[in-house]
Design a protein around this motif. Structure first.
Motif, PDB file in Angstrom:
ATOM      1  N   PRO A   6       0.812  -1.214  -0.137  1.00 34.53           N
ATOM      2  CA  PRO A   6       0.005  -0.005  -0.103  1.00 34.53           C
ATOM      3  C   PRO A   6       0.885   1.431  -0.094  1.00 34.53           C
ATOM      4  CG  PRO A   6      -1.028  -1.422   1.483  1.00 34.53           C
ATOM      5  CD  PRO A   6       0.156  -2.104   1.026  1.00 34.53           C
ATOM      6  N   GLU A   7       1.861   1.226   0.618  1.00 34.16           N
ATOM      7  CA  GLU A   7       2.877   2.422   0.697  1.00 34.16           C
ATOM      8  C   GLU A   7       3.467   2.870  -0.511  1.00 34.16           C
ATOM      9  OE1 GLU A   7       6.098   3.739   3.791  1.00 34.16           O
ATOM     10  OE2 GLU A   7       6.309   1.730   3.076  1.00 34.16           O
ATOM     11  N   ILE A  18      -4.633   6.994   4.029  1.00 36.75           N
ATOM     12  CA  ILE A  18      -5.008   7.859   5.150  1.00 36.75           C
ATOM     13  C   ILE A  18      -5.079   6.738   6.498  1.00 36.75           C
ATOM     14  CG2 ILE A  18      -6.314   9.403   3.792  1.00 36.75           C
ATOM     15  CD1 ILE A  18      -8.725   7.895   4.558  1.00 36.75           C
ATOM     16  N   THR A  19      -5.074   5.479   6.258  1.00 37.79           N
ATOM     17  CA  THR A  19      -4.670   4.780   7.413  1.00 37.79           C
ATOM     18  C   THR A  19      -4.131   3.380   7.055  1.00 37.79           C
ATOM     19  OG1 THR A  19      -6.162   3.577   9.097  1.00 37.79           O
ATOM     20  CG2 THR A  19      -6.905   3.595   7.102  1.00 37.79           C
ATOM     21  N   GLY A  20      -3.912   2.530   7.915  1.00 35.89           N
ATOM     22  CA  GLY A  20      -3.154   1.180   7.292  1.00 35.89           C
ATOM     23  C   GLY A  20      -2.036   0.968   8.108  1.00 35.89           C
ATOM     24  N   ASP A  21      -1.871   1.310   9.381  1.00 38.60           N
ATOM     25  CA  ASP A  21      -0.428   1.243  10.241  1.00 38.60           C
ATOM     26  C   ASP A  21      -0.269  -0.328  10.245  1.00 38.60           C
ATOM     27  OD1 ASP A  21      -0.710   3.811  10.711  1.00 38.60           O
ATOM     28  OD2 ASP A  21      -1.486   3.641  12.710  1.00 38.60           O
ATOM     29  N   ASP A  22      -1.083  -1.283  10.220  1.00 40.00           N
ATOM     30  CA  ASP A  22      -0.962  -2.789  10.343  1.00 40.00           C
ATOM     31  C   ASP A  22      -0.236  -3.270   8.940  1.00 40.00           C
ATOM     32  OD1 ASP A  22      -1.796  -2.285  12.896  1.00 40.00           O
ATOM     33  OD2 ASP A  22      -3.452  -3.635  12.547  1.00 40.00           O
ATOM     34  N   TYR A  23      -0.805  -2.652   7.859  1.00 39.43           N
ATOM     35  CA  TYR A  23      -0.544  -3.354   6.559  1.00 39.43           C
ATOM     36  C   TYR A  23       0.281  -2.599   5.487  1.00 39.43           C
ATOM     37  CZ  TYR A  23      -4.054  -6.408   8.303  1.00 39.43           C
ATOM     38  OH  TYR A  23      -4.554  -7.607   9.276  1.00 39.43           O
ATOM     39  N   VAL A  24       0.614  -1.378   6.026  1.00 41.54           N
ATOM     40  CA  VAL A  24       1.128  -0.408   4.956  1.00 41.54           C
ATOM     41  C   VAL A  24       2.230  -0.884   4.263  1.00 41.54           C
ATOM     42  CG1 VAL A  24       2.659   0.678   6.436  1.00 41.54           C
ATOM     43  CG2 VAL A  24       1.655   2.059   4.595  1.00 41.54           C
ATOM     44  N   SER A  25       3.135  -1.846   4.925  1.00 41.46           N
ATOM     45  CA  SER A  25       4.363  -2.416   4.442  1.00 41.46           C
ATOM     46  C   SER A  25       3.956  -3.781   3.970  1.00 41.46           C
ATOM     47  CB  SER A  25       5.423  -2.473   5.233  1.00 41.46           C
ATOM     48  OG  SER A  25       5.808  -1.074   5.684  1.00 41.46           O
ATOM     49  N   PRO A  75     -12.966   7.475   3.276  1.00 42.98           N
ATOM     50  CA  PRO A  75     -14.128   6.444   3.598  1.00 42.98           C
ATOM     51  C   PRO A  75     -14.588   6.793   4.908  1.00 42.98           C
ATOM     52  CG  PRO A  75     -11.716   6.178   4.399  1.00 42.98           C
ATOM     53  CD  PRO A  75     -11.586   7.200   3.538  1.00 42.98           C
ATOM     54  N   GLU A  76     -16.080   6.403   4.952  1.00 45.14           N
ATOM     55  CA  GLU A  76     -16.663   6.617   6.109  1.00 45.14           C
ATOM     56  C   GLU A  76     -16.133   5.797   7.439  1.00 45.14           C
ATOM     57  OE1 GLU A  76     -20.727   6.200   5.662  1.00 45.14           O
ATOM     58  OE2 GLU A  76     -21.003   7.757   4.030  1.00 45.14           O
ATOM     59  N   LYS A  77     -15.977   4.391   6.999  1.00 44.52           N
ATOM     60  CA  LYS A  77     -15.293   3.681   7.944  1.00 44.52           C
ATOM     61  C   LYS A  77     -14.298   2.573   7.383  1.00 44.52           C
ATOM     62  CE  LYS A  77     -16.980   0.540  11.968  1.00 44.52           C
ATOM     63  NZ  LYS A  77     -18.021   0.019  12.389  1.00 44.52           N
ATOM     64  N   VAL A  78     -13.226   2.453   8.249  1.00 42.66           N
ATOM     65  CA  VAL A  78     -12.431   1.333   7.716  1.00 42.66           C
ATOM     66  C   VAL A  78     -11.899   0.530   8.962  1.00 42.66           C
ATOM     67  CG1 VAL A  78      -9.819   1.059   6.946  1.00 42.66           C
ATOM     68  CG2 VAL A  78     -11.399   2.683   5.930  1.00 42.66           C
ATOM     69  N   PRO A  79     -11.687  -0.812   8.750  1.00 40.43           N
ATOM     70  CA  PRO A  79     -11.450  -1.644   9.799  1.00 40.43           C
ATOM     71  C   PRO A  79      -9.952  -1.255  10.609  1.00 40.43           C
ATOM     72  CG  PRO A  79     -12.182  -3.100   8.114  1.00 40.43           C
ATOM     73  CD  PRO A  79     -12.129  -1.595   7.650  1.00 40.43           C
ATOM     74  N   GLU A  80     -10.040  -1.408  11.831  1.00 44.81           N
ATOM     75  CA  GLU A  80      -9.031  -0.929  12.470  1.00 44.81           C
ATOM     76  C   GLU A  80      -7.495  -1.506  11.882  1.00 44.81           C
ATOM     77  OE1 GLU A  80      -7.089  -0.695  16.968  1.00 44.81           O
ATOM     78  OE2 GLU A  80      -9.122  -1.482  16.758  1.00 44.81           O
ATOM     79  N   GLY A  81      -6.539  -0.505  11.545  1.00 46.08           N
ATOM     80  CA  GLY A  81      -5.230  -1.090  10.952  1.00 46.08           C
ATOM     81  C   GLY A  81      -5.229  -1.548   9.590  1.00 46.08           C
ATOM     82  N   ALA A  82      -6.343  -1.387   9.023  1.00 47.05           N
ATOM     83  CA  ALA A  82      -6.441  -1.783   7.425  1.00 47.05           C
ATOM     84  C   ALA A  82      -6.114  -0.622   6.661  1.00 47.05           C
ATOM     85  CB  ALA A  82      -7.659  -2.344   6.973  1.00 47.05           C
ATOM     86  N   ALA A  83      -5.250  -0.971   5.431  1.00 52.10           N
ATOM     87  CA  ALA A  83      -4.951   0.069   4.593  1.00 52.10           C
ATOM     88  C   ALA A  83      -6.110   0.721   3.552  1.00 52.10           C
ATOM     89  CB  ALA A  83      -3.874  -0.416   3.858  1.00 52.10           C
ATOM     90  N   TYR A  84      -5.814   1.882   3.445  1.00 54.20           N
ATOM     91  CA  TYR A  84      -7.066   2.732   2.496  1.00 54.20           C
ATOM     92  C   TYR A  84      -6.321   3.696   1.988  1.00 54.20           C
ATOM     93  CZ  TYR A  84     -11.444   4.303   0.995  1.00 54.20           C
ATOM     94  OH  TYR A  84     -12.492   4.622   0.221  1.00 54.20           O
ATOM     95  N   ILE A  85      -6.416   3.873   0.514  1.00 58.60           N
ATOM     96  CA  ILE A  85      -5.665   5.165  -0.418  1.00 58.60           C
ATOM     97  C   ILE A  85      -6.603   5.672  -1.173  1.00 58.60           C
ATOM     98  CG2 ILE A  85      -4.139   5.047  -2.126  1.00 58.60           C
ATOM     99  CD1 ILE A  85      -2.917   2.487  -1.560  1.00 58.60           C
ATOM    100  N   VAL A  86      -6.574   7.179  -0.919  1.00 56.99           N
ATOM    101  CA  VAL A  86      -7.390   8.011  -1.565  1.00 56.99           C
ATOM    102  C   VAL A  86      -6.543   8.383  -2.735  1.00 56.99           C
ATOM    103  CG1 VAL A  86      -8.521  10.072  -1.500  1.00 56.99           C
ATOM    104  CG2 VAL A  86      -8.528   8.537   0.402  1.00 56.99           C
ATOM    105  N   VAL A  87      -7.198   8.426  -3.940  1.00 56.18           N
ATOM    106  CA  VAL A  87      -6.549   8.968  -5.087  1.00 56.18           C
ATOM    107  C   VAL A  87      -7.480  10.257  -6.092  1.00 56.18           C
ATOM    108  CG1 VAL A  87      -5.070   6.944  -5.434  1.00 56.18           C
ATOM    109  CG2 VAL A  87      -7.224   6.975  -6.641  1.00 56.18           C
ATOM    110  N   ASP A  88      -7.036  10.901  -6.660  1.00 59.05           N
ATOM    111  CA  ASP A  88      -7.790  11.712  -7.633  1.00 59.05           C
ATOM    112  C   ASP A  88      -8.402  11.020  -8.552  1.00 59.05           C
ATOM    113  OD1 ASP A  88      -6.792  13.911  -6.216  1.00 59.05           O
ATOM    114  OD2 ASP A  88      -5.245  14.213  -7.548  1.00 59.05           O
ATOM    115  N   SER A  89      -8.062   9.892  -9.207  1.00 59.04           N
ATOM    116  CA  SER A  89      -8.630   9.202 -10.368  1.00 59.04           C
ATOM    117  C   SER A  89      -8.282   7.737 -10.232  1.00 59.04           C
ATOM    118  CB  SER A  89      -8.356   9.795 -11.449  1.00 59.04           C
ATOM    119  OG  SER A  89      -8.649   8.631 -12.556  1.00 59.04           O
ATOM    120  N   CYS A  90      -9.173   6.799  -9.622  1.00 61.22           N
ATOM    121  CA  CYS A  90      -8.949   5.463  -9.729  1.00 61.22           C
ATOM    122  C   CYS A  90      -8.465   5.002 -10.920  1.00 61.22           C
ATOM    123  CB  CYS A  90     -10.102   4.748  -9.445  1.00 61.22           C
ATOM    124  SG  CYS A  90     -10.688   4.827  -7.391  1.00 61.22           S
TER     125      CYS A  90
END
Length: 458
Positions: A6-7, A18-25, A75-90
């Motif tokens: 994800p990183e 914007i989140t993803g401490d557990d899985y970012v790497s 996102p409105e809600k993401v599981p704790e520690g899960a990774a989430y990426i926001v982009v301008d265009s998917c």
């Protein structure tokens, strides 16, 4: 997927985690835009389409084990520690990620394009190369700016070569695809009358298709159909002479000693200056011989033996809707309904004209032909009549011109016109006869696969 954490995904796509401490790497195991394919370790990309909004399925993707999700919205809600990426265009993010991943994998890639025969040529080359190499190929119609990245995301370390189909309908698209794929070699099957509402004429088609050369790898080879008047005019590809295939003996590889076995296929010698290989193409049509010659050329350049190439050609199987042949108790059905333009329509009629017995063409509208579409349909109707087709069933708004052309040719009595396929289906049992050989062909949007299914069960 090598290096795709994800990183790193956020970095190459210009997005932000914007989140993803557990899985970012942690490396994602796959990338999908279809929530039904979401699985443990995947990245789900929420594409917002005309009919379906992928954002509605993000929570479900996490429930199915997604390591990461990507969208254009916070996102409105993401599981704790899960990774989430926001982009301008998917869509742009997918292309950027695919371009990066293609280079990481380093797999040899052959890009396939052309107006007609892309899929069949892709399948033919894949059938040959699979005799020696672990080969990935484009599946289905994944050949556009969304499908090509998804094809590349299927690459794994064990793949030695990939055959990637590349389809376009406007200027600039092939440049973008070529930038993603960066092919080591490319094949152009022909330059026909397709997407003319955007490309204007065949010169425009040539210009658009040859954009594939812009990101062809240094010293990469271009295989071109030397029988095509437009492609034969291409004398230089990034400082290298293209390799020509076709029937003309002036080509670098050509067909000789041809024996036509009708629907059973064609025997021939594939001749180069160094070697002659006797092959059997197990499907009918002159165009399939050209596809086979491209595959032979690719195989030879990949260091394959004549026996390996011969075996690969013999094991070729067409994809459904692409010159597939079905024998039933009632009919011989030539299912070529995946797509159509004037070149492929004439090729289908040529094959039908060679069979024995009563010949029936069920033909529908050809789309995206521009301002001369009526004249092109008229010409096909006339062509069908002159090829001694016994019965022509014309379906669709533009197909009215088939009827006019066939009738004006004055050589055929069995010409029928229907505004839509459902009206035609009702009458098929009255028109068709036992042992008919039937070609079913139209542009994909006509959905003639329904007619094929009806015929199989009559």
């Amino acid at each position: 997927m090598k290096n795709l954490t994800p990183e790193m995904i956020a970095k190459v796509s210009g997005g932000r985690c914007i989140t993803g401490d557990d899985y970012v790497s942690k490396e994602v195991e796959s990338i999908t835009t279809d929530s039904r394919e979401a699985s443990c370790g995947c990245m789900f990309v929420a594409i917002k389409g005309e009919r379906v909004d992928g954002n509605k399925f993000i929570s479900g993707a996490y429930e199915d084990g997604a390591l990461c999700c990507m969208s254009e919205n916070e996102p409105e809600k993401v599981p704790e520690g899960a990774a989430y990426i926001v982009v301008d265009s998917c869509l742009q993010a997918l292309k950027d990620i695919a371009e990066y991943y293609r280079e990481v994998c380093g797999t040899k890639i052959i890009g396939i394009t052309g107006s007609v025969g892309k899929t069949s040529t892709k399948e033919m080359i894949a059938s040959v190369l699979s005799e020696k190499f672990n080969t990935l190929k484009t599946l289905g119609n994944f050949n556009n700016e969304l499908g090509v990245p998804l094809t590349l995301f299927r690459l794994r370390p064990e793949h030695e070569v990939a055959i990637v189909e590349m389809g376009i309908s406007d200027f600039g698209e092939m440049t973008r695809l070529s930038k993603i794929v960066k092919p080591d070699a490319c094949v152009i099957t022909n330059i026909g009358q397709c997407h003319l509402e955007n490309l204007g004429d065949r010169d425009g088609v040539l210009k658009a298709k040859t954009e594939i050369f812009k990101y062809l790898k240094k010293d990469g080879k271009a295989y071109l159909n030397g029988d095509d008047d437009k492609l034969s005019s291409v004398s230089d590809v990034n400082g290298t002479r293209p390799y020509l295939f076709g029937f003309n003996k002036s080509n670098d590889i050509y067909a000789d000693n041809i024996i036509n076995h009708g629907l059973a296929g064609t025997e021939l010698d594939a001749v180069t200056k160094d070697v002659t290989i006797h092959i059997k193409v197990p499907v009918p049509g002159k165009h399939m011989v050209s596809n086979a010659l491209a595959a032979v050329a690719a195989g030879l350049d990949m260091g394959m033996t004549p026996d390996e190439i011969k075996n690969g050609i013999s094991r070729f199987k067409p994809v459904g809707g692409h010159s597939s042949i079905y024998e039933t108790d009632m009919f011989t059905i030539m299912d070529d309904c995946y797509n159509a333009n004037p070149v492929s329509m004439k090729a289908g009629l040529d094959v039908l004209s060679d069979v024995s017995g009563r010949k029936v063409a069920i033909i529908g509208d050809m789309f995206e032909l521009g301002s001369d579409e009526k004249e092109m349909h008229y010409d096909i109707g006339r062509y069908a009549a002159l090829k001694n087709i016994d019965c022509i069933i014309c379906i669709g708004e533009l197909a009215k011109e088939y009827e006019k052309g066939a009738n004006d040719a004055g050589k055929i009595k069995g010409v029928y016109y229907f505004a839509d396929k459902d009206k035609a289906i009702i009458k098929l049992h009255e028109i068709l006869q036992k042992s008919d050989s039937i070609l079913v062909k139209a542009s994909h949007g006509m959905h003639f696969e329904k007619i094929v299914d009806i015929l199989k069960n009559m």
